[in-house]
Design a protein around this motif. Structure first.
Motif, short mmCIF file in Angstrom:
data_model
loop_
_atom_site.label_atom_id
_atom_site.label_comp_id
_atom_site.label_asym_id
_atom_site.label_seq_id
_atom_site.Cartn_x
_atom_site.Cartn_y
_atom_site.Cartn_z
N ILE A 156 34.61 48.28 41.57
CA ILE A 156 35.34 47.73 40.42
C ILE A 156 35.54 48.79 39.34
O ILE A 156 36.07 48.50 38.27
CB ILE A 156 34.66 46.49 39.84
CG1 ILE A 156 33.29 46.83 39.25
CG2 ILE A 156 34.57 45.39 40.88
CD1 ILE A 156 32.67 45.66 38.49
N LYS B 49 40.09 50.40 44.38
CA LYS B 49 39.52 49.50 43.39
C LYS B 49 39.55 48.06 43.87
O LYS B 49 40.54 47.58 44.40
CB LYS B 49 40.27 49.62 42.07
CG LYS B 49 39.58 48.87 40.93
CD LYS B 49 40.23 49.14 39.60
CE LYS B 49 39.50 48.38 38.49
NZ LYS B 49 40.11 48.61 37.16
N GLU C 238 39.68 44.23 43.22
CA GLU C 238 40.19 43.33 42.19
C GLU C 238 39.55 41.95 42.32
O GLU C 238 39.32 41.45 43.41
CB GLU C 238 41.72 43.19 42.32
CG GLU C 238 42.49 44.49 42.19
CD GLU C 238 42.48 45.05 40.78
OE1 GLU C 238 42.15 44.28 39.84
OE2 GLU C 238 42.81 46.24 40.61
N SER C 239 39.27 41.35 41.18
CA SER C 239 38.78 39.97 41.18
C SER C 239 39.91 39.04 41.63
O SER C 239 41.08 39.35 41.46
CB SER C 239 38.32 39.56 39.79
OG SER C 239 37.27 40.35 39.33
N TYR C 240 39.55 37.91 42.22
CA TYR C 240 40.56 36.90 42.47
C TYR C 240 40.19 35.65 41.69
O TYR C 240 39.04 35.21 41.69
CB TYR C 240 40.76 36.60 43.96
CG TYR C 240 39.53 36.26 44.77
CD1 TYR C 240 38.85 37.23 45.49
CD2 TYR C 240 39.07 34.94 44.84
CE1 TYR C 240 37.74 36.91 46.24
CE2 TYR C 240 37.96 34.62 45.60
CZ TYR C 240 37.29 35.62 46.30
OH TYR C 240 36.19 35.30 47.04
N LYS D 13 34.22 42.15 33.82
CA LYS D 13 34.52 43.28 34.70
C LYS D 13 34.83 42.82 36.12
O LYS D 13 35.70 43.37 36.80
CB LYS D 13 33.32 44.25 34.74
CG LYS D 13 33.02 44.96 33.44
CD LYS D 13 34.05 46.04 33.14
CE LYS D 13 33.67 46.85 31.92
NZ LYS D 13 34.67 47.89 31.62
N PHE D 14 34.07 41.82 36.58
CA PHE D 14 34.29 41.33 37.95
C PHE D 14 33.78 39.91 38.06
O PHE D 14 32.61 39.63 37.78
CB PHE D 14 33.57 42.21 38.98
CG PHE D 14 33.78 41.75 40.40
CD1 PHE D 14 34.90 42.14 41.11
CD2 PHE D 14 32.87 40.90 41.01
CE1 PHE D 14 35.11 41.69 42.41
CE2 PHE D 14 33.07 40.46 42.31
CZ PHE D 14 34.19 40.87 43.01
N ASN E 281 34.80 36.48 40.78
CA ASN E 281 35.66 35.73 41.68
C ASN E 281 35.52 34.24 41.39
O ASN E 281 34.42 33.75 41.15
CB ASN E 281 35.28 35.99 43.14
CG ASN E 281 35.71 37.37 43.60
OD1 ASN E 281 36.65 37.96 43.07
ND2 ASN E 281 35.02 37.90 44.60
N ASN F 267 41.65 34.61 48.83
CA ASN F 267 42.09 35.62 47.88
C ASN F 267 43.49 35.25 47.39
O ASN F 267 44.07 34.23 47.81
CB ASN F 267 42.05 37.03 48.48
CG ASN F 267 42.91 37.17 49.73
OD1 ASN F 267 43.95 36.53 49.85
ND2 ASN F 267 42.48 38.01 50.67
N ASN F 268 44.05 36.05 46.50
CA ASN F 268 45.35 35.71 45.92
C ASN F 268 46.45 35.59 46.97
O ASN F 268 47.30 34.69 46.91
CB ASN F 268 45.74 36.77 44.87
CG ASN F 268 44.73 36.82 43.74
OD1 ASN F 268 44.15 35.81 43.38
ND2 ASN F 268 44.52 37.99 43.18
#
Length: 277
Positions: A27, A119, A121-123, A171-172, A174, A216-217
């Motif tokens: 991240i 990197k 990414e958060s979802y 920062k992170f 889900n 996920n997205n």
């Protein structure tokens, strides 16, 4: 936490340390910051010795081994503190000694160049608590099923958050919608009044009626849920009050590959109470 072998990562704590470190890197956090945060967490704890061993190993593998981590890992190996829990079994003790000897030789050798990461990414959940969701069963493998291309209904009863203790949520983090399945299957233009429906019990826990969607997205876009309405006036029970340490083993955790299989299994199991239109 369990240990199932003498190798470094045959240990739940070791796996947690490794995952926390790698997720922090992915991240975009700085190696020195990650190292200090983890030292603050594990220094003086019962897991301190395994912490130094694992962190030194994973930092070496990714070309980021710091002097402090290396020195402390070598100290743990030299003083034999990690071997105490293996003393009751001489065969396992010797095998563990070999594991630590190999780690010692690795740490004293030149580490590889620093590896780069894509990197992570958060979802975030595209839905809110209280959303009523419409979904069409459409996987090709179910084309012969009687409910192929039929619609089902869910209610989002909560949003589960996944984050790490040493990483701030900004920062992170889900987010996974926690959903309950209604006892309806039918056509999009024949949806009954929601007050006429009830939730279908999950076969995973007889006393609960929920599952967690871990998409996920990209998966959410592919699934193509439709939000029909939102009702925050409904009295949803607080599942996180019931399970303060997490939903745990037995909860249905759904991904894009098992989602429709779960749906059809639950609907077939409760077919006698379904409203089919």
């Amino acid at each position: 936490m369990s240990v199932w072998g003498v190798k470094l990562y045959q240990d739940d704590v070791a796996c947690d340390i490794k995952n926390k470190y790698l997720y922090s890197l992915k991240i975009g956090l700085d190696n020195d910051m990650i190292t200090q945060n983890m030292i603050d967490t594990y220094l003086g704890s019962e897991d301190e010795s395994i912490f130094w061993l694992v962190l030194s190993d994973i930092q070496w593998e990714y070309g980021r081994l710091t002097k402090e981590v290396k020195e402390n890992a070598l100290r743990v190996i030299e003083n034999g503190i990690d071997l105490r829990k293996w003393e009751e079994d001489s065969k396992l003790l010797e095998k563990r000694k070999q594991v630590l000897l190999e780690l010692k030789e690795k740490l004293k050798s030149p580490q590889p160049p620093e590896k780069k990461f894509s990197k992570l990414e958060s979802y975030l959940s595209p839905f809110k608590k209280g959303d009523l969701l419409l979904y069409q069963i459409k996987e090709e493998k179910f084309k012969e099923h009687k409910w192929y291309h039929k619609f089902v209904l869910f209610r989002v009863i909560a949003i589960e958050e996944e984050y790490f203790d040493n990483i701030s949520k900004d920062k992170f983090c889900n987010e996974s919608p926690v959903i309950s399945l209604y006892n309806f299957v039918g056509d999009e233009n024949n949806i009954p009044n929601i007050s006429e429906l009830s939730f279908v019990n999950s076969s995973f826990r007889n006393d609960d009626r929920f599952a967690v969607i871990c998409f996920n997205n990209r998966d959410f876009k592919k699934a193509d849920f439709k939000v029909l309405s939102n009702d925050n006036s409904m009295l949803f029970y607080d599942i996180f009050e019931k399970y303060p340490n997490g939903l745990g083993i037995g909860t249905a955790t759904l991904n894009i590959y098992n989602f429709e299989t779960y749906l059809l299994c639950e609907l077939e199991r409760k077919e006698e109470v379904l409203i089919q239109l």
